[in-house]
Design an enzyme around this catalytic site. Sequence first.
Site, PDB file in Angstrom:
ATOM      1  NE  ARG A 134     111.942   4.827  93.784  1.00  0.00           N
ATOM      2  CZ  ARG A 134     112.321   6.136  93.789  1.00  0.00           C
ATOM      3  NH1 ARG A 134     112.769   6.943  93.017  1.00  0.00           N
ATOM      4  NH2 ARG A 134     112.526   6.287  95.204  1.00  0.00           N
ATOM      5  CB  THR A 435     113.673  14.396  89.682  1.00  0.00           C
ATOM      6  OG1 THR A 435     114.366  13.696  90.654  1.00  0.00           O
ATOM      7  CG2 THR A 435     112.432  13.764  88.853  1.00  0.00           C
ATOM      8  N   GLY A 523     113.367  16.208  94.613  1.00  0.00           N
ATOM      9  CA  GLY A 523     113.379  15.529  95.768  1.00  0.00           C
ATOM     10  C   GLY A 523     111.752  15.496  96.487  1.00  0.00           C
TER      11      GLY A 523
END
Length: 642
Positions: A134, A435, A523
């Site tokens: 991350r 994403t 999301g």
Amino acid sequence: MTAPSPRGPRPSATLRGVLALALALPVTAAASLTTAGATPVPQRPAPRDQGPVGHTLPKTGTMTGSGGAVASVDPVASQVGIDVLKRGGNAADAAVATAAALGVVEPYANGIGGGGYFVYYDARTKRVSTIDGRETAPAGMTGTSFLEGGKPMDFTKAVNSGLSVGVPGTVATWQAALQDYGTRSFSQMLAPAEEIARRGFVVDDAFETATADNAKRFAQFPATASLFLPGGKPVEAGTVLRNPDLAATYAELRRRGPSALYRGGIAQDIAKVVNTPVTVPGVMVPSGTMTTADLGRYQVKRLAPIHSTYEGHDYYGMAGSSSGGIAVAETLNLLEEDAERTGVALHDVDDVQYYHRFAEATATAFADRNRWVGDVPGVPRQQLVSQGFARERACGFDPAKAQQRPIAFGNPDGAYGGCGTALGKAGQSNDGQATTHLTVADKWGNVASYTLTIEQFGGSGMVVPGRGFLLNNELTDFNFRPMTEGVPDPNLPAPGKRPRSSMSPSIVLKGGRPFMAAGAAGGATIITTTAQTIVEVIDRDKTAMGALGARRISSRNTAATAEPQLINSATGAALKALGQPMTPAETIGRGTAIRVLGRNLFDAGAEPTRGGGGSAMVVHQGKHSKHSKPSKPSKPSKPRHR
Ligand code: GLU
């Protein structure tokens, strides 16, 4: 002759070969992106007349066969992974090569300017492990960084800025994945992607639309505009997009190794543009505080996975800064408890009760995730995914009516009994809609489930000048201020902290062997999409693509969306009558999945239609091969009775 090992020998570092630049396939014949098992850095650029890569590759959402499987959103990227598998690479190698290619062909959704989460089943150790790659807040970030005059900064303003950019973790994730599980070098696995960036790829309709949707904000940043808005207009479907700057960046990474992103020229360029965003005259955007020291100290986290059981299966997902593993596991536990309470297995209920139960479970899991999960010490992970907690939390589920939203969060204190006491209410957090998720399985039984992102479509909107990649806006995944006044919020910004994610790369085992892997983009809907995909396979006997194509509901406590095909059906009407909140959302989530049907037999699935569909591939197509041993389709287990 000994059997090939899942990891296999490492190739000699001195191996030299010309990258399949020998790949001089004419556009119409470019059915494979053969990497020729070759390694390093090409000695000279490919001739211009080679044409774009993978122009005619078919885009299919389902393929069954042996030898290994890859499912991603893009056929060019899936083919890169398949070529790696064909040439003896394993699932980790193929996942990294596929991701590197996605950084070229899906640059708005992921890339080396972003981060992600890697979950891996290692056939040798029979264990699942994870890498948290991350993005991380720079040392200069504070709890008030996203406040202006004590109020939350306008969200769009925060997105399009240097302030939202976290230290990227993707390149470090690739390095860790190859180091821990791979058999091929970092340089080898980036070679096909470099080639695609140099030769270009053909822009499709979805890419053109995404560019047009972001044209206004891209136009604010000259480096972004010159790449994606040639001549001031969005790149058009059918044209070839080349990215020589990104090709050169990949070449530098291959030459200098992964640390090239974190030290030296590339790191300096990232820090420079974050601190002093380069905008067109008249446009000012907030700057960030990232330094080369922030980049230099970036490290992935190798974490034990979240683990829980569901109807005779073992679920494994992401821990750490992602809430995905916890929320999917809690959802599955709640569904199991609901089956227990009602005495009717999810497999045996009608569509209405299926969606109703699912929505109640996800909304409850979101209430708990919002309150308890973040990159802070002391997250009660074990309790949140315990069956005792789920039993307490499922207590209010009623087949005849939906719970009042927002559902109060629970108290994962380890002392469960009766219906427990729900605590205060927690609201909803900011999440984008971008994403990408890719899933890979190899013939040795290794499985990779990898979700990566740059947060919004187009991330912060800022391409690093001269480097050809977009920087993320991941730090807007922090809550700018506490979600509920007076309730502690684990997801506030802080120096060195990772914003909470919804990314949910997942692997499911049955009898200790891989059963399926899944994950999604989208999301906060990633959590509901991934959980639904798993349940569609286990409880509704779907294939991988069938599970991904199912009509979706995404009930996230305060927010609740459903697709029009569901809302406007008889099932939708019955759900409304139960009080199930549903706001129409044209599409929800976009996933990929692989079911492992037997030893070396795979059902690869990708999104059939949403976002233009995805690409599922196997090495050898066909239901059976002499190398494969089909196993019986799984039957859902009956709910346990206490
Ligand atoms: N930033 C989101 C997360 O980590 C993913 C981005 C998106 O899909 O919108 O959950």
